[in-house]
Design an enzyme around this catalytic site. Structure first.
Site, PDB file in Angstrom:
ATOM      1  N   LYS A 165      14.396   0.941  -6.684  1.00 48.20           N
ATOM      2  CA  LYS A 165      14.549   0.350  -5.378  1.00 48.20           C
ATOM      3  C   LYS A 165      13.756  -0.960  -5.311  1.00 48.20           C
ATOM      4  O   LYS A 165      12.852  -1.114  -6.144  1.00 48.20           O
ATOM      5  CB  LYS A 165      14.091   1.318  -4.285  1.00 48.20           C
ATOM      6  CG  LYS A 165      12.591   1.639  -4.350  1.00 48.20           C
ATOM      7  CD  LYS A 165      12.143   2.436  -3.181  1.00 48.20           C
ATOM      8  CE  LYS A 165      11.695   1.561  -2.052  1.00 48.20           C
ATOM      9  NZ  LYS A 165      10.331   1.008  -2.190  1.00 48.20           N
ATOM     10  N   HIS A 184      11.901   7.684  -5.942  1.00 48.96           N
ATOM     11  CA  HIS A 184      10.961   8.584  -6.628  1.00 48.96           C
ATOM     12  C   HIS A 184      10.530   9.757  -5.744  1.00 48.96           C
ATOM     13  O   HIS A 184      10.081  10.774  -6.244  1.00 48.96           O
ATOM     14  CB  HIS A 184       9.762   7.817  -7.194  1.00 48.96           C
ATOM     15  CG  HIS A 184       8.729   7.429  -6.194  1.00 48.96           C
ATOM     16  ND1 HIS A 184       8.835   6.326  -5.393  1.00 48.96           N
ATOM     17  CD2 HIS A 184       7.547   8.015  -5.852  1.00 48.96           C
ATOM     18  CE1 HIS A 184       7.769   6.240  -4.618  1.00 48.96           C
ATOM     19  NE2 HIS A 184       6.975   7.253  -4.863  1.00 48.96           N
ATOM     20  N   LYS A 214       9.578  14.269  -6.454  1.00 47.01           N
ATOM     21  CA  LYS A 214       8.306  14.945  -6.160  1.00 47.01           C
ATOM     22  C   LYS A 214       8.541  16.452  -6.102  1.00 47.01           C
ATOM     23  O   LYS A 214       9.528  16.902  -5.501  1.00 47.01           O
ATOM     24  CB  LYS A 214       7.723  14.443  -4.828  1.00 47.01           C
ATOM     25  CG  LYS A 214       7.198  12.997  -4.910  1.00 47.01           C
ATOM     26  CD  LYS A 214       6.508  12.593  -3.627  1.00 47.01           C
ATOM     27  CE  LYS A 214       6.174  11.108  -3.614  1.00 47.01           C
ATOM     28  NZ  LYS A 214       4.918  10.756  -4.266  1.00 47.01           N
ATOM     29  N   GLU A 247       0.058   5.890   4.549  1.00 45.97           N
ATOM     30  CA  GLU A 247      -0.610   5.377   3.341  1.00 45.97           C
ATOM     31  C   GLU A 247      -1.909   4.691   3.707  1.00 45.97           C
ATOM     32  O   GLU A 247      -1.992   4.003   4.726  1.00 45.97           O
ATOM     33  CB  GLU A 247       0.289   4.356   2.658  1.00 45.97           C
ATOM     34  CG  GLU A 247       1.536   4.949   2.084  1.00 45.97           C
ATOM     35  CD  GLU A 247       2.244   3.924   1.238  1.00 45.97           C
ATOM     36  OE1 GLU A 247       2.036   3.933   0.028  1.00 45.97           O
ATOM     37  OE2 GLU A 247       2.987   3.102   1.812  1.00 45.97           O
ATOM     38  N   ASP A 276      11.198  -0.863   2.962  1.00 44.90           N
ATOM     39  CA  ASP A 276      10.407  -0.352   1.836  1.00 44.90           C
ATOM     40  C   ASP A 276      10.316   1.186   1.843  1.00 44.90           C
ATOM     41  O   ASP A 276      10.272   1.808   0.792  1.00 44.90           O
ATOM     42  CB  ASP A 276       8.993  -0.962   1.919  1.00 44.90           C
ATOM     43  CG  ASP A 276       8.145  -0.632   0.702  1.00 44.90           C
ATOM     44  OD1 ASP A 276       8.629  -0.832  -0.421  1.00 44.90           O
ATOM     45  OD2 ASP A 276       6.996  -0.172   0.875  1.00 44.90           O
ATOM     46  N   HIS A 313      12.897   6.495   1.192  1.00 44.97           N
ATOM     47  CA  HIS A 313      12.136   7.744   1.107  1.00 44.97           C
ATOM     48  C   HIS A 313      12.275   8.628   2.352  1.00 44.97           C
ATOM     49  O   HIS A 313      12.559   9.815   2.258  1.00 44.97           O
ATOM     50  CB  HIS A 313      10.651   7.457   0.870  1.00 44.97           C
ATOM     51  CG  HIS A 313      10.386   6.556  -0.293  1.00 44.97           C
ATOM     52  ND1 HIS A 313      11.146   6.555  -1.434  1.00 44.97           N
ATOM     53  CD2 HIS A 313       9.429   5.607  -0.496  1.00 44.97           C
ATOM     54  CE1 HIS A 313      10.664   5.656  -2.294  1.00 44.97           C
ATOM     55  NE2 HIS A 313       9.631   5.068  -1.740  1.00 44.97           N
ATOM     56  N   LYS A 365       1.149   1.403   6.485  1.00 43.41           N
ATOM     57  CA  LYS A 365       0.095   1.089   5.507  1.00 43.41           C
ATOM     58  C   LYS A 365      -1.210   0.826   6.249  1.00 43.41           C
ATOM     59  O   LYS A 365      -1.212   0.574   7.458  1.00 43.41           O
ATOM     60  CB  LYS A 365       0.493  -0.153   4.712  1.00 43.41           C
ATOM     61  CG  LYS A 365       1.707   0.091   3.824  1.00 43.41           C
ATOM     62  CD  LYS A 365       1.670  -0.762   2.578  1.00 43.41           C
ATOM     63  CE  LYS A 365       2.917  -0.611   1.746  1.00 43.41           C
ATOM     64  NZ  LYS A 365       2.914   0.559   0.889  1.00 43.41           N
TER      65      LYS A 365
END
Ligand code: BG6
Length: 508
Positions: A155, A185, A189, A223, A242, A247, A347
């Site tokens: 991505k 990804h 997990k 995060e 992002d 995700h 973030k």
């Protein structure tokens, strides 16, 4: 355990000198090797344009394993065996010579093994190289055997719906869909893969998994990191592209999908795509009512100062790019009609944590004096891997007094097995030709369709409702307002949880 594939594997990584290769891909391949998941014959060709001495490159990769691998410092003997199959191929992605050299390497490897190999071409590059490398692979016949040759695309897959469609069309003319592995990804997990097992192998939850019993669902991925050295990329992306487009929407699909007819790649991907297509798209006014964006200002995290987003490296000084998004989404189908899916990500928040909370409805008939906390199923994906169920219980004593307690399943207590990294699971699946955990063209386009109205509304009104939050805080308070009409609150994440808020909680 998955079977070791008989075919030799020739793995090419474009973007050898990038962070992803050093932090994730090589450590994942090394662990697959030491755990005997790779075929007996394999070679890894790492391509980049810099002139680098091969031994220096190997040393750098070893440093990556020692620092980032889940298994810690590499064992000398194993590393030497692995390093002997790790090669640096210097080459410009734009030049034919690069592909000629690669072709020679791949052919020599196949000749040496006296059989074909599974060829994997991993694009760990900036997105602008995807078309260039694909075209070169296609023209030079490096990746044209439908059942054996595969490309892996990181991505971001496109920057909006149009560019994603264009990229899908471009790749579709050169490779079959079966050869294209679009990575998210999160799908690799362990705790995310377990959601399917949890939902579809435990019949007790199925009757409850719908609008009749579920009040709302929260998906939070917070995060602690800021944008660090990725300011250049991030400033043109933002948290919506992002994190949410991929995700968080993937998590929504796994939680919201219908039970697939079989545990088969295409059937599962159909089920996920179906639910993604049912997410309600917003009009511009609805965007501002249902989606909150924020950006961090200077603050501190773990007593370390964190600059304001606008002062981060390679970020425009007046940037309106969001570093936080909270959204309320609805799935328009019979199972989920009217059930809000709240998601948030950001973030520079106090800690890293990915949690899905399924909040059940209040008991309709109240017979106790105490306030009843509705049942909650909490699926923690990271840092801890846990599933817990919150329910009311009588406090021991002579009075009928209630208090919520938690029933916990933790990986730590239940399993002794190693938890593989997401990239290990995904790379192994690519080698096995199993696309279950990868995004199909139509699913990725459906995800873009969900976020496009938000992108468009924000582009039209770049400054409207950009809520600032201090680095180290829990994000803009405006995100709480999304839940208010429902008289609900965000689930207190591990880092904000107090004994008082949910008694008897184990600290996560
Ligand atoms: C990546 C994003 O896809 O996921 C990053 O580009 C983000 O910005 C990362 O930090 C989060 O992944 P994880 O596995 O650390 O939760």
């Amino acid at each position: 355990m998955k079977q070791v594939k008989a075919y030799p594997a020739a793995i090419t990584i474009f973007g050898a000198k990038g962070d992803l290769t050093k932090r994730k891909l090589i450590p994942a391949l090394y662990n697959l090797f030491t755990d005997h998941h790779l075929p007996a014959a394999f070679n890894i060709y790492c391509v980049d344009f810099l002139e680098v001495d091969e031994n220096e490159f190997r040393k750098d990769m070893l440093a990556g394993i020692n620092e980032f691998s889940r298994s810690g410092t590499a064992e000398e003997v194993k590393w030497n065996e692995f390093a002997a199959r790790l090669f640096y191929v210097q080459g410009d992605f734009l030049k034919k010579e690069t592909y000629t050299a690669l072709d020679e390497r791949l052919k020599a490897f196949e000749k040496q093994n006296e059989q074909n190999s599974t060829r994997i071409f991993y694009f760990a590059t900036a997105p602008r190289f995807i078309e260039i490398i694909s075209e070169a692979l296609y023209k030079n016949n490096l990746c044209n055997r439908d059942g054996l040759d595969r490309i892996v695309i990181e991505k971001p897959f496109g920057t909006d719906l149009e560019s994603a469609k264009k990229l899908n069309r471009f790749l579709g003319k050169r490779f079959s869909e079966k050869q294209i592995y679009r990575i998210d990804h999160y799908l690799g997990k362990e705790a995310v893969q377990n959601i399917m097992a949890f939902r579809f192998a435990n019949y007790v939850f199925e009757p409850l998994w719908n609008r009749k019993y579920i009040d709302h669902i929260q998906i939070s991925v917070t995060e602690q990191v800021g944008v660090g050295k990725r300011g250049g990329y991030y400033d043109s992306s933002g948290a919506l592209r992002d994190m949410i487009q991929n995700h968080l929407l993937q998590l929504l699909c796994i939680v919201g999908m219908e039970c697939p007819k079989a545990y088969k790649s295409e059937v599962i991907r159909d089920a996920k795509t179906k639910v993604m297509k049912s997410v309600k798209a917003y009009t511009t006014p609805q965007v501002f009512k249902n989606v909150v964006r924020g950006q961090y200002t200077a603050g501190s995290i773990n007593n370390m100062p964190r600059p304001a987003y606008r002062k981060e490296e390679q970020v425009q000084s007046g940037s309106n790019t969001e570093t936080f998004v909270a959204a309320k989404l609805f799935i328009d189908n019979e199972r989920w009609k009217g059930v809000p899916f709240f998601m948030r990500t950001g973030k520079s928040l106090p800690a890293q944590s990915s949690v899905i909370v399924v909040q059940f409805k209040d008991t309709p008939h109240k017979i106790f004096k105490d306030d009843i906390v509705p049942n909650r199923l909490i699926i923690s994906i990271q840092p801890e891997l846990e599933i817990s169920l919150l329910f009311e219980s009588k406090v021991p004593g002579l009075q009928m007094k209630l208090k919520p307690v938690e029933m916990d399943f933790t990986y730590k207590e239940s399993y002794t097995e190693t938890i593989p990294e997401a990239y290990e699971a995904l790379l192994l699946d690519v080698l096995h030709g199993d696309a279950t955990l990868f995004m199909r063209a139509d699913q990725i386009e459906a995800a873009w369709k969900v976020v496009m109205p938000i992108i468009e509304a924000w582009e039209k009104y770049p400054e409207k409702e950009l809520h600032m939050y201090k680095a180290g805080s829990c994000g803009p308070t405006a995100s709480g307002a999304l839940l208010k009409p429902f008289a609900k609150e965000w689930y207190e994440l591990p880092f904000t949880k107090t004994e008082k808020a949910i008694p008897n909680l184990k600290s996560l």
